[in-house]
Design a protein around this motif. Sequence first.
Motif, short mmCIF file in Angstrom:
data_model
loop_
_atom_site.label_atom_id
_atom_site.label_comp_id
_atom_site.label_asym_id
_atom_site.label_seq_id
_atom_site.Cartn_x
_atom_site.Cartn_y
_atom_site.Cartn_z
N LYS A 153 99.80 6.25 -16.73
CA LYS A 153 101.12 6.10 -17.46
C LYS A 153 101.83 4.73 -16.97
N PRO A 154 102.07 4.08 -17.84
CA PRO A 154 102.92 2.78 -17.34
C PRO A 154 104.23 2.92 -16.93
N LYS A 155 104.49 2.56 -15.90
CA LYS A 155 106.03 2.49 -15.24
C LYS A 155 106.18 1.16 -14.67
N LYS A 156 107.58 1.11 -14.77
CA LYS A 156 108.23 -0.42 -14.42
C LYS A 156 107.92 -0.63 -12.91
N LYS A 157 107.64 -1.86 -12.38
CA LYS A 157 107.23 -2.11 -10.87
C LYS A 157 105.92 -1.39 -10.41
N ARG A 158 105.15 -0.99 -11.35
CA ARG A 158 103.75 -0.58 -11.00
C ARG A 158 102.73 -1.54 -11.32
N ALA A 159 101.57 -1.34 -11.06
CA ALA A 159 100.50 -2.10 -11.43
C ALA A 159 99.12 -1.33 -11.32
N VAL A 160 98.24 -2.02 -11.99
CA VAL A 160 96.83 -1.34 -12.09
C VAL A 160 95.86 -2.53 -11.90
N LEU A 161 94.84 -2.32 -10.74
CA LEU A 161 93.92 -3.49 -10.64
C LEU A 161 92.78 -2.79 -10.80
N PHE A 162 91.84 -3.47 -11.46
CA PHE A 162 90.41 -2.79 -11.71
C PHE A 162 89.52 -4.32 -11.70
N TYR A 163 88.37 -4.01 -11.46
CA TYR A 163 87.09 -4.96 -11.29
C TYR A 163 86.34 -4.72 -12.51
N ASN A 164 85.95 -5.80 -13.22
CA ASN A 164 85.32 -6.22 -14.31
C ASN A 164 83.83 -6.17 -14.13
N MET A 165 83.57 -6.66 -12.68
CA MET A 165 82.04 -6.59 -12.41
C MET A 165 81.77 -5.76 -11.21
N LEU A 166 80.65 -5.55 -11.21
CA LEU A 166 79.98 -4.66 -9.94
C LEU A 166 79.77 -5.53 -8.83
N PRO A 167 79.48 -5.00 -7.76
CA PRO A 167 79.28 -5.84 -6.48
C PRO A 167 77.87 -6.88 -6.69
#
Length: 200
Positions: A153-167
């Motif tokens: 759920k989007p909330k102001k001043k928050r962020a989501v980090l995710f990786y598009n590649m595997l190690p």
Amino acid sequence: DHILGLLRDGRYNVTLEHSTVGGDQIQSPLQDRKTRSSSNAWITRHSSPIVDAVYRRAADLLRIDESLLRHRSDDEELTNTHHSIAESLQLVHYDVEEEYTAHHDFAHPGVANRYQPTRFASLLLYLNDGFRGGQTVFPRAVNEKNHEGIVVKPKKKRAVLFYNMLPDGNMDDLSQHAAKPIEEGEKWLANLWVWDPLIN
């Protein structure tokens, strides 16, 4: 608030346009309003000290040298390029019923490209509250607790980090994500994409 202010302040030449999709090649964007109905603008790192600080914080989060996220001089040679491995910040606006259907942020570079560059990491920065809908959904990230995938759920001043590649360097299919339609109000966010090993 500052990032949205850059859009409203005519000195920065930040203008919203219909968003595009990359298809197989991010460098050849197409408009597809059925897939992505939002609008967006681009903000360079050097637009303001606050935008620069966003890039520095992103580098801290990713545990990489911040200079990789900007153009470098000859005496700062860290890789085989002087170019930033980060794109400009993409400011995105979603109005009622606008969405971005399930997609990946990575691209499939041509086999002749020896570097095989693609978007390595995605950082989504939520810039406002006061709307319904607009969740970020990862439909393939299913486990025993999340049968419908992960929903953020989007909330102001928050962020989501995710990786598009595997190690191992392969693309991560579980990074597929979507922005659900806005039911009421409007949603603002900023995307920061980081490439590996360099921007094509």
